[in-house]
Design a protein around this motif. Structure first.
Motif, PDB file in Angstrom:
ATOM      1  N   ARG A 252      24.575  15.372  18.528  1.00 45.82           N
ATOM      2  CA  ARG A 252      23.445  15.000  19.381  1.00 45.82           C
ATOM      3  C   ARG A 252      23.075  13.531  19.189  1.00 45.82           C
ATOM      4  N   GLU A 253      23.047  13.063  17.944  1.00 45.85           N
ATOM      5  CA  GLU A 253      22.638  11.686  17.683  1.00 45.85           C
ATOM      6  C   GLU A 253      23.704  10.680  18.107  1.00 45.85           C
TER       7      GLU A 253
ATOM      8  N   ALA B  33      23.555  10.443  21.966  1.00 44.93           N
ATOM      9  CA  ALA B  33      22.394   9.721  22.491  1.00 44.93           C
ATOM     10  C   ALA B  33      22.648   8.224  22.579  1.00 44.93           C
ATOM     11  N   ARG B  34      23.657   7.740  21.828  1.00 40.14           N
ATOM     12  CA  ARG B  34      23.877   6.290  21.772  1.00 40.14           C
ATOM     13  C   ARG B  34      25.286   5.854  22.152  1.00 40.14           C
TER      14      ARG B  34
ATOM     15  N   ASN C   1      23.318   7.920  31.224  1.00 37.83           N
ATOM     16  CA  ASN C   1      24.080   7.934  29.974  1.00 37.83           C
ATOM     17  C   ASN C   1      24.942   9.191  29.943  1.00 37.83           C
TER      18      ASN C   1
ATOM     19  N   LYS D 179      20.539  15.194  33.552  1.00 32.74           N
ATOM     20  CA  LYS D 179      20.591  13.735  33.585  1.00 32.74           C
ATOM     21  C   LYS D 179      20.370  13.185  34.993  1.00 32.74           C
TER      22      LYS D 179
END
Length: 238
Positions: free
Chosen positions: A72-73, A76-77, A159, A210
């Motif tokens: 997940r982290e 996110a980027r 994203n 999204k």
């Protein structure tokens, strides 16, 4: 046997089973790839966020930070392709991994040859090797740029993961047409097994979120009951 430089890629492998990690790393390096192996989720996340890898192999159960949290982290980027490994074998866990942003999954025990084949497919997708890209695809307020995997809706950047972008691209190139799950799998070069077929629904769900689409009454990415999915061209498709 190692391929050309273009066929080689950098792999981040986050796995706490040292024996499995050693055997798999040896196999992948034997095919010319560079593998960075780490044994816990916190280290794996820190390394992954450097953005220096072509693909990430991520175990579901890890010390300090779970694979789902890391996925997940990272997602996110970064848009780096991620394949999840799980020993649980439960559909709910696989779907949850996909919903967290993973592009594919593999259940332990797995074949090293199958893992490598899936990694190659993910890296090819990430490098845009599904055919000559068009400069721009536009459907209403949605605009896709296949050359750099960029997407905007009404000028606002989206994203998207690699798999999400490819799915949206396939739908956008055929906007107004209904595509079955089997067609979507074929056009995105996905796995044809039953579990991945169900993951199409997970990818669509994430895309809708999204795109700001109401899952109960979607206006952009529509479900055609018993037939498949369609990206609407305009009000006439509602």
């Amino acid at each position: 046997m190692p391929g050309t430089q273009a066929d080689r890629f950098r792999i981040l492998f986050v796995e706490d089973d040292e024996r499995l990690a050693a055997l798999t790393t040896r196999y992948l390096e034997g095919h010319g790839h560079t593998v960075t192996w780490l044994g816990d989720g916190q280290q794996g996340l820190a390394e992954g966020l450097k953005g220096q890898h072509d693909v990430v192999i991520l175990d579901l159960l890890l010390p300090r930070k779970s694979g789902l949290e890391v996925c997940r982290e990272l997602r996110a980027r970064l848009a780096v392709p991620i394949i999840m490994l799980t020993a649980l074998g439960e559909e709910a866990d696989r779907v949850l991994g996909l919903e967290m942003g993973a592009d594919d999954y593999l259940t332990k025990p797995f074949s090293s040859r199958e893992l490598l084949a899936r990694l190659r497919a993910l890296v090819r997708r990430g490098r845009g090797a599904l055919g000559p890209p068009r400069d721009r695809i536009q459907v209403g307020a949605l605009e896709l740029s296949p050359r750099d995997y960029g997407a905007t809706l009404a000028g606002v950047p989206l994203n998207l993961t690699t798999s999400e972008f490819l799915l949206l691209r396939v739908l956008a190139e055929r906007a107004g047409r209904v595509l079955s799950r089997e067609q979507l799998l074929d056009l995105t070069k996905g796995s044809a097994d039953e579990a991945f077929d169900r993951s199409i629904d997970a990818h669509v769900s994430r895309l809708r979120h999204k795109l700001g689409d109401d899952p109960r009454q979607p206006r952009l990415l529509k479900t055609i009951r018993g037939a498949g999915y369609m990206l609407a061209i305009g009000p006439e498709d509602e």
